[in-house]
Write an enzyme that holds these catalytic residues in place. Structure first.
Site, short mmCIF file in Angstrom:
data_model
loop_
_atom_site.label_atom_id
_atom_site.label_comp_id
_atom_site.label_asym_id
_atom_site.label_seq_id
_atom_site.Cartn_x
_atom_site.Cartn_y
_atom_site.Cartn_z
N GLY A 1 106.42 15.19 1.47
CA GLY A 1 105.49 14.19 0.94
C GLY A 1 104.86 13.35 2.04
N GLU B 1 109.99 9.37 12.06
CA GLU B 1 110.99 10.32 11.54
C GLU B 1 112.22 10.23 12.44
OE1 GLU B 1 111.52 12.54 8.85
OE2 GLU B 1 113.40 12.56 9.95
N CYS C 1 113.16 20.00 2.95
CA CYS C 1 112.71 21.33 2.53
C CYS C 1 112.66 22.30 3.71
CB CYS C 1 111.35 21.24 1.85
SG CYS C 1 110.68 22.84 1.43
N CYS D 1 114.88 24.12 0.98
CA CYS D 1 114.21 25.30 0.40
C CYS D 1 114.00 26.45 1.38
CB CYS D 1 112.83 24.94 -0.13
SG CYS D 1 112.58 23.25 -0.60
N LYS E 1 117.24 27.97 3.02
CA LYS E 1 118.00 28.50 1.88
C LYS E 1 117.41 29.83 1.39
CE LYS E 1 116.60 28.12 -1.85
NZ LYS E 1 116.47 26.99 -2.72
N TYR F 1 121.41 23.32 -9.14
CA TYR F 1 120.63 24.23 -8.31
C TYR F 1 121.42 24.69 -7.08
CZ TYR F 1 116.11 22.86 -10.44
OH TYR F 1 115.06 22.65 -11.27
N GLU G 1 122.89 28.38 -6.21
CA GLU G 1 122.21 29.15 -5.15
C GLU G 1 123.19 29.51 -4.03
OE1 GLU G 1 117.65 27.59 -5.83
OE2 GLU G 1 118.75 26.72 -4.17
N ARG H 1 122.27 22.35 -16.46
CA ARG H 1 122.07 21.67 -17.75
C ARG H 1 120.63 21.68 -18.25
NH1 ARG H 1 125.03 18.15 -20.08
NH2 ARG H 1 126.47 17.88 -18.35
N ASP I 1 111.32 12.51 -3.20
CA ASP I 1 112.67 12.35 -3.77
C ASP I 1 113.15 10.90 -3.78
OD1 ASP I 1 112.64 15.06 -4.05
OD2 ASP I 1 114.28 15.48 -2.65
N THR J 1 109.87 19.89 -3.87
CA THR J 1 108.91 19.79 -2.77
C THR J 1 107.44 19.82 -3.21
OG1 THR J 1 110.42 20.64 -1.14
CG2 THR J 1 108.10 21.03 -0.70
N HIS K 1 102.00 48.74 -16.08
CA HIS K 1 103.19 49.55 -16.32
C HIS K 1 103.48 50.48 -15.14
CE1 HIS K 1 106.21 51.46 -18.77
NE2 HIS K 1 105.72 52.64 -18.41
N GLU L 1 105.54 42.99 -17.33
CA GLU L 1 104.81 43.41 -18.52
C GLU L 1 105.51 42.95 -19.80
OE1 GLU L 1 104.67 47.71 -19.40
OE2 GLU L 1 106.33 47.98 -18.00
P1 NDP Z 1 121.58 19.11 -9.66
O1 NDP Z 1 121.02 17.86 -10.24
O2 NDP Z 1 120.85 20.37 -9.84
O3 NDP Z 1 123.04 19.34 -10.21
C1 NDP Z 1 124.04 18.38 -10.01
C2 NDP Z 1 125.34 18.93 -10.54
O4 NDP Z 1 126.38 18.08 -10.15
C3 NDP Z 1 125.36 19.01 -12.05
O5 NDP Z 1 126.07 20.17 -12.39
C4 NDP Z 1 126.11 17.76 -12.46
O6 NDP Z 1 126.94 17.95 -13.58
C5 NDP Z 1 127.00 17.49 -11.27
N1 NDP Z 1 127.13 16.07 -10.97
C6 NDP Z 1 126.17 15.14 -10.97
N2 NDP Z 1 126.65 13.95 -10.61
C7 NDP Z 1 127.96 14.11 -10.39
C8 NDP Z 1 129.01 13.26 -10.00
N3 NDP Z 1 128.80 11.96 -9.81
N4 NDP Z 1 130.25 13.79 -9.83
C9 NDP Z 1 130.47 15.10 -10.06
N5 NDP Z 1 129.52 15.95 -10.44
C10 NDP Z 1 128.28 15.47 -10.59
O7 NDP Z 1 121.83 18.74 -8.12
P2 NDP Z 1 121.89 19.61 -6.78
O8 NDP Z 1 122.71 18.80 -5.86
O9 NDP Z 1 122.27 21.01 -7.06
O10 NDP Z 1 120.38 19.59 -6.29
C11 NDP Z 1 119.71 18.34 -6.11
C12 NDP Z 1 118.26 18.47 -6.48
O11 NDP Z 1 117.58 19.18 -5.46
C13 NDP Z 1 118.01 19.24 -7.75
O12 NDP Z 1 118.05 18.41 -8.88
C14 NDP Z 1 116.65 19.81 -7.52
O13 NDP Z 1 115.69 18.91 -8.00
C15 NDP Z 1 116.55 19.96 -6.04
N6 NDP Z 1 116.74 21.38 -5.64
C16 NDP Z 1 115.83 22.29 -6.07
C17 NDP Z 1 115.97 23.61 -5.74
C18 NDP Z 1 114.97 24.59 -6.23
O14 NDP Z 1 113.88 24.18 -6.63
N7 NDP Z 1 115.28 25.88 -6.26
C19 NDP Z 1 117.06 24.10 -4.91
C20 NDP Z 1 117.99 23.05 -4.54
C21 NDP Z 1 117.81 21.75 -4.90
P3 NDP Z 1 126.45 18.00 -15.12
O15 NDP Z 1 126.83 19.37 -15.61
O16 NDP Z 1 127.18 16.92 -15.77
O17 NDP Z 1 124.96 17.79 -15.13
#
Ligand code: NDP
Length: 450
Positions: A17, A36, A44, A49, A52, A179, A183, A206, A305, A313, A439, A444
């Site tokens: 950003g 920075e 990212c 991203c 990864k 996520y 991943e 979720r 963020d 991103t 096809h 498809e």
């Molecule tokens: P996420 O928000 O995807 O998932 C967090 C997980 O941790 C959930 O399963 C949640 O449980 C659990 N959680 C949340 N808070 C706590 C806590 N206090 N104690 C224990 N467990 C907890 O977070 P990530 O860290 O995986 O990724 C962060 C963000 O980065 C994502 O939200 C996404 O926006 C971005 N990201 C995007 C990617 C992509 O676009 N491919 C790849 C990686 C990151 P519950 O089941 O209760 O929700």
């Protein structure tokens, strides 16, 4: 632009950003500086991203090389060397970091490779002690991994460290079900680590459609990933042999070689001096902004963020662009549309989604139609890989408009990018039906739903 200040814009944070906003503001004629403290490119590019995705590619060769046998190929002596991949990825990260710096330089943006703090009205002090003033300040400091507090939490790593490991762990516990957890579970599993995911709740991912979550869970388990639910940290103890003894709620203590935490990300707001000028923060510590990314302080804006709107991103980039165009460009100010944002999880196989899940659509619209295709991709059939893809289309029964598309299967993020245009544009199921299939493809299925 104003001569009253050293800069028209001072950006704190050169991530997705911040870089976009700085370069676009400069292109509009603003005198811009960016600070920075770590590496230009932000999460990212440096530890998110981009590296990864490279690891995901590297990991997927495990399956591709296995499947190649069924296509007639003999591959002798195949072996995987983590350090080779790790170092190639890091070399490319360094190359990209250079390009980002170059882009800023080409736009005559001054880069301060140090920490910046707001020390007064329109005033920023750099770690070196230098003080500068700016008409506008943009905070684009991103977020960092959240690490729960418990005895032994100092033994965990986060995704930040995962890219730099000396060795692949033989057994790794990944906490979280989002996520990053899914991943990296896929990545480590393909490399041969024994992976266990432990989440606090009873589900993974979720926010995604329940059928896709179930499918990923099922495929992941078949691939050898273990899942523990309602499992939160009690303690971690380092043992004499270096391994970690992990105690989780409701589980017997278990040994791992590494524990990675992926339990969400928290906004980076500490030590920025935001309180000095009274910038309002929300419940999770995020900077509160309006639709134009403006904070409660008239000349301070925030994107990405650190505002905890949509932590992706491309969204941060749009917010940075809209801010720069609105504040420094010749046109009318405009806001970013945060609705209908497509997303993907680069698991094995990946998930991609846009719009409402089936559950959300039922709650919001009541009368919906759900179309589903559950199929085994041709490549998997020949490979003898019993792994099925699932595509879902959710349609508003009142007007035939597609309100959601959800896919799990090879290349689903690539396919989704095009499909998301149609959903964003408000196309109908009839529009998809009127499109001739290509096809044989997996995509498809999107125009063949019955
Ligand atoms: P996420 O928000 O995807 O998932 C967090 C997980 O941790 C959930 O399963 C949640 O449980 C659990 N959680 C949340 N808070 C706590 C806590 N206090 N104690 C224990 N467990 C907890 O977070 P990530 O860290 O995986 O990724 C962060 C963000 O980065 C994502 O939200 C996404 O926006 C971005 N990201 C995007 C990617 C992509 O676009 N491919 C790849 C990686 C990151 P519950 O089941 O209760 O929700």
């Amino acid at each position: 632009m104003s001569a009253e200040y050293d800069y028209d814009l001072f950006t704190i944070g050169a991530g997705s950003g911040g870089v976009r906003a700085s370069r676009v503001a400069a292109a509009h004629g603003a005198r811009v500086a960016v600070a920075e403290e770590y590496r230009v490119g932000g999460t990212c590019v440096i530890r998110g991203c981009v590296p990864k995705k490279m690891l995901v590619y590297g990991a997927h060769f495990a399956e591709d090389l296995e499947d190649a046998k069924s296509f007639g190929w003999t591959i002798e002596g195949k072996r995987f060397d983590w350090k080779t991949l790790r170092d190639h990825v890091q070399n490319d990260v360094t190359r990209l970091e250079g390009l980002y710096g170059q882009t800023l330089g080409n736009h005559k943006v001054t880069i301060y490779n140090e920490r910046a703090t707001i020390t007064g009205d329109h005033e920023i002090t750099l770690a070196s002690g230098k003080t500068v003033t700016a008409k506008y300040i943009l905070v684009a400091t991103g977020a960092r991994p959240h690490v729960p507090e418990f005895p032994g939490s100092e033994h965990v790593i986060t995704s930040n460290e995962a890219f730099h490991l000396d060795e692949l762990p033989r057994r790794i516990l990944i906490a979280g079900g989002g996520y990053i957890a899914n991943e990296f579970a896929g990545i480590f599993n393909e490399f041969g680590s024994k992976v266990t995911i432990a989440n606090r709740s009873d589900t993974i991912l979720r926010s995604y459609d329940a059928s896709l979550r179930d499918r990923l869970l099922q495929i992941s388990m078949v691939k050898g990933i273990s899942f523990l639910f309602h499992a939160e940290f009690e303690r971690i103890d380092r043992q004499a042999d270096g391994s970690l003894l992990v105690s989780l709620t409701g589980q017997e203590p278990c040994e791992y070689d590494a524990v990675m935490v992926a339990t969400g990300r928290v906004p980076n707001v500490e030590g920025l001096g935001l309180e000095t000028i009274g910038v309002e923060l929300g419940r999770k510590g995020e900077i509160v902004v309006d639709a134009f990314s403006k904070t409660n302080v008239d000349y301070v804006y925030a994107v990405g963020d650190v505002t905890d709107r949509v932590q992706l991103t491309p969204v941060a980039i749009r917010e940075g662009q809209a801010f720069a165009d609105s504040v420094f460009g010749p046109g009318e100010p405009y806001a970013v549309d945060h609705s209908c944002v497509p997303s993907a999880v680069f698991s094995h196989p990946p998930i991609a989604a846009v719009g409402l899940t089936e559950g959300e659509a039922r709650n919001q619209l009541g009368n919906i139609k759900v179309y589903q295709s559950d199929f085994r991709p041709m490549k998997n059939v020949v490979a003898g890989r019993n792994e099925r893809s699932l595509y879902k289309m959710i349609v508003d029964a009142a007007n035939d408009r597609i309100v959601g598309i959800h896919m799990i299967g090879p290349d689903s993020p690539e396919i989704m990018q095009a499909a998301a245009i149609a959903v964003k544009a408000g196309l109908t199921k009839a529009d998809f039906d009127a499109t001739v299939a290509i096809h044989p493809t997996m995509a498809e299925e999107l125009v063949l739903f019955k």
